[in-house]
Design a protein around this motif. Structure first.
Motif, PDB file in Angstrom:
ATOM      1  N   GLU A 210       6.456  28.734  32.908  1.00 48.05           N
ATOM      2  CA  GLU A 210       6.218  30.169  33.011  1.00 48.05           C
ATOM      3  C   GLU A 210       7.478  30.926  33.402  1.00 48.05           C
ATOM      4  O   GLU A 210       7.705  32.054  32.944  1.00 48.05           O
ATOM      5  N   ARG A 214       9.214  33.971  31.317  1.00 44.47           N
ATOM      6  CA  ARG A 214       9.404  35.314  31.871  1.00 44.47           C
ATOM      7  C   ARG A 214      10.781  35.858  31.521  1.00 44.47           C
ATOM      8  O   ARG A 214      10.946  37.069  31.330  1.00 44.47           O
ATOM      9  N   ARG A 215      11.780  35.000  31.442  1.00 48.54           N
ATOM     10  CA  ARG A 215      13.105  35.451  31.012  1.00 48.54           C
ATOM     11  C   ARG A 215      13.125  35.678  29.498  1.00 48.54           C
ATOM     12  O   ARG A 215      13.709  36.638  29.009  1.00 48.54           O
ATOM     13  N   ARG A 218       9.814  39.265  27.855  1.00 47.19           N
ATOM     14  CA  ARG A 218       9.716  40.280  28.898  1.00 47.19           C
ATOM     15  C   ARG A 218       8.521  41.212  28.720  1.00 47.19           C
ATOM     16  O   ARG A 218       8.279  42.077  29.544  1.00 47.19           O
ATOM     17  N   VAL A 221       2.519  37.932  28.474  1.00 43.69           N
ATOM     18  CA  VAL A 221       2.262  36.502  28.336  1.00 43.69           C
ATOM     19  C   VAL A 221       2.252  36.136  26.850  1.00 43.69           C
ATOM     20  O   VAL A 221       1.515  36.733  26.067  1.00 43.69           O
ATOM     21  N   VAL A 247      12.501  34.613  38.284  1.00 45.58           N
ATOM     22  CA  VAL A 247      12.889  34.644  36.880  1.00 45.58           C
ATOM     23  C   VAL A 247      14.295  34.056  36.761  1.00 45.58           C
ATOM     24  O   VAL A 247      15.200  34.472  37.496  1.00 45.58           O
TER      25      VAL A 247
END
Length: 333
Positions: A210, A214-215, A218, A221, A247
C-alpha cells in the motif's frame, strides 16, 4: 548532406523505392525569387498522385509534391547505437510488452488487441507486430469494434526510428485520420554500470504494498486491473526508499526477462528530487537483475520529460527507437 553526382543535383529515387530510407531536397517556397531548400530524411512510405510521403524517425509524416524535388537518394539505415547492447526492434518490442501485460488480450493475425479497463495506453492498445491476416482497413475496423465493446477508445501502438520499425503503418494511420497522441523513447543501456551506483536505504520486494501504491497512485485506491498490470511479467521487483511519513520518497519497478531488465514507475517525491533517490532505486533494482542473469537494460520515457531524459542520458541510456500511440478518429474525446 551530399546529393551531387558529377557536380549536379539529381533525383535518384522513384515509386519503386517505397519502404526504403531516403534523403530528399526540395524547394521550400517554389514561388520565391531566391531558391530556398528543405532537406528531409526518413522512410519513403508512399508515392502516389505526384505526392511523396516520408515518415521521419520521430513519427512525423512529411508530404512533398513531386514537382518540388530537386534531389533525392536512397540512404543506408540509421547506424546502430554504439552504446549499450545490440538489439533488434521486434525482440525489444516483445520484451517491453511482456513487462506490462494487459488484463485481457486477443490475437488478430499477428496483431494483439490489449485491454485493461483504460489503465495506461500501453495496456489498452493494439500491438501490431506482423500481418493482421486481412486488409488494413478491415483490421482497423475489427480493432475499433473490439475496443468499443469494452467502452475504450481504440489505440494502435507503433514504432519508428530503427531497423524493422513501422513507418509505413504510421503513414497509413495518418492518412486515415488517426491522431498521434503520445510519443515516447525506448532507451537501452548496459546494466552493470547502473548496479555500481549507490543504493543506500532502498528496500526491494516481490510484491507491491500500500505504501508503494500511495506514491505511485496519488488519486485513490487502484483497482484490481492496476494490480494485475503492475504484477505482470516474468520476474517482477518493486523498490522503495522511505521518506518522512508513510509514503515512500522514491519508488521503482523492474521486470527481469532473460538478458533484459526493464525499469518502470520510477517516481520521486518532488520534495526529495535532485538528491539521487531515483538513481538509488534503479541501482538496487539493477543489482537484483544482475543476480538473475540479466546484462542489458531498457526503459521508456516520454519525449517531453526533460528531467527524466537528463537522468537516463547520464546513466548511459541511448535511444533505440520511438513509439507512438495513434487514436482512432471515431473515438470520443
Amino acid at each position: 548532406m551530399e546529393f551531387t553526382a558529377g557536380g549536379r543535383l539529381e533525383v535518384r529515387i522513384g515509386p519503386s523505392d517505397v519502404g526504403k530510407r531516403v534523403s530528399v531536397r526540395r524547394l521550400s517556397d517554389p514561388g520565391a525569387r531566391s531558391e530556398k531548400f528543405t532537406d528531409t530524411v526518413g522512410v519513403l512510405t508512399s508515392w502516389t498522385g505526384g505526392v511523396l510521403l516520408i515518415t521521419r524517425r520521430t513519427g512525423e509524416t512529411v508530404r512533398i509534391p513531386e514537382s518540388t524535388l530537386v534531389a533525392g537518394k536512397v540512404v543506408p539505415a540509421a547506424p546502430a547505437r554504439r552504446r549499450g547492447p545490440a538489439a533488434g526492434f521486434e525482440e525489444l518490442a516483445r520484451v517491453t510488452a511482456r513487462a506490462w501485460q494487459p488484463v485481457e488480450s486477443e490475437p488478430l493475425g499477428q496483431w494483439t488487441l490489449r485491454a485493461s479497463h483504460g489503465f495506461t495506453r500501453r495496456a489498452n492498445s493494439v500491438l501490431p507486430l506482423g500481418d493482421p491476416g486481412m486488409p488494413l482497413d478491415d483490421a482497423l475496423a475489427r480493432a475499433r469494434a473490439w475496443y468499443e465493446e469494452r467502452g475504450l477508445p481504440p489505440y494502435v501502438q507503433t514504432a519508428t526510428g530503427a531497423e524493422g520499425t513501422q513507418e509505413r503503418l504510421c503513414a497509413a494511420l495518418d492518412e486515415r485520420g488517426w491522431h498521434r497522441e503520445v510519443t515516447a523513447e525506448v532507451r537501452i543501456g548496459a546494466l552493470a554500470p547502473i548496479a555500481d551506483l549507490p543504493t543506500e536505504g532502498v528496500r526491494l520486494s516481490r510484491s507491491v504494498d500500500e505504501a508503494w501504491l500511495r506514491r505511485y497512485n496519488r488519486s485513490g485506491v487502484p483497482g484490481p486491473h492496476v494490480l494485475h498490470v503492475l504484477n505482470s511479467g516474468p520476474s517482477v521487483w518493486f523498490a522503495s526508499l522511505p521518506g518522512d511519513g508513510d509514503v515512500p520518497a522514491a519508488i521503482g519497478r523492474c521486470v527481469v526477462d532473460g538478458r533484459w531488465a526493464g525499469f518502470m514507475a520510477v517516481e520521486v517525491d518532488p520534495a526529495y528530487r535532485r538528491q539521487g533517490l531515483g538513481t538509488a532505486v534503479m541501482a538496487a533494482l539493477a543489482g537484483r537483475a544482475l543476480d538473475e542473469g540479466a546484462s542489458a537494460a531498457w526503459l521508456q520515457v516520454e519525449s517531453d520529460n526533460g528531467g527524466a531524459l537528463a537522468l537516463y542520458e547520464g546513466m548511459g541510456f541511448a535511444v533505440h527507437h520511438l513509439y507512438h500511440h495513434f487514436r482512432s478518429p471515431e473515438a470520443g474525446t
